[in-house]
Design a protein around this motif. Structure first.
Motif, PDB file in Angstrom:
ATOM      1  N   SER A 164       3.881   2.558  -5.085  1.00 56.49           N
ATOM      2  CA  SER A 164       3.127   2.253  -6.555  1.00 56.49           C
ATOM      3  C   SER A 164       3.643   1.419  -7.422  1.00 56.49           C
ATOM      4  O   SER A 164       4.041   1.738  -8.726  1.00 56.49           O
ATOM      5  CB  SER A 164       3.108   3.792  -7.140  1.00 56.49           C
ATOM      6  OG  SER A 164       4.175   4.267  -7.402  1.00 56.49           O
ATOM      7  N   SER A 186       3.685  -3.116  -8.496  1.00 54.90           N
ATOM      8  CA  SER A 186       2.765  -4.354  -8.556  1.00 54.90           C
ATOM      9  C   SER A 186       3.022  -5.043  -7.183  1.00 54.90           C
ATOM     10  O   SER A 186       4.326  -5.045  -6.561  1.00 54.90           O
ATOM     11  CB  SER A 186       2.904  -5.034  -9.537  1.00 54.90           C
ATOM     12  OG  SER A 186       4.244  -5.672  -9.832  1.00 54.90           O
ATOM     13  N   ASP A 193       0.694  -1.193  -0.254  1.00 53.91           N
ATOM     14  CA  ASP A 193      -0.116  -0.155   0.054  1.00 53.91           C
ATOM     15  C   ASP A 193       0.928   1.202  -0.099  1.00 53.91           C
ATOM     16  O   ASP A 193       0.222   2.233  -0.341  1.00 53.91           O
ATOM     17  CB  ASP A 193      -0.939  -0.093   1.018  1.00 53.91           C
ATOM     18  CG  ASP A 193      -1.932  -0.911   1.022  1.00 53.91           C
ATOM     19  OD1 ASP A 193      -2.322  -1.400  -0.059  1.00 53.91           O
ATOM     20  OD2 ASP A 193      -2.479  -1.260   2.216  1.00 53.91           O
TER      21      ASP A 193
END
Length: 91
Positions: free
Chosen positions: A37, A39, A34
């Motif tokens: 940014s 995967s 979280d």
């Protein structure tokens, strides 16, 4: 103590940021993800490198995996770096 994998793991800013997130206690992979940014697969790759270097430990609790700092390796690293100062640190 061999630090080659440790220094390789520490050479990446994202991995250093992950370690910083773990300083306050165990965090799930999802919670770590979280903060970035990238995967989930990329976070997983970074966690794998940190674990292989011995810098983090993982603990599966149900469907979650919690990651935490491996303080024994961190302490060894701090001790080694502190030892570089030797007697010169007292001048």
């Amino acid at each position: 103590m061999k630090f080659q994998k440790t220094f390789k793991a520490l050479s990446d800013q994202t991995r250093r940021d992950i370690l910083n997130l773990l300083k306050d206690g165990p965090v799930t992979a999802g919670e770590i993800g979280d903060h970035f940014s990238v995967s989930g697969a990329t976070i997983s790759h970074h966690l794998s490198i940190l674990k292989d270097a011995g810098l983090i430990l993982d603990d599966r609790q149900g469907k979650y995996i919690y990651y935490e700092l491996n303080m024994s390796v961190v302490d060894d690293l701090i001790g080694w770096v502190s030892g570089l100062k030797g007697e010169r640190g007292h001048e």
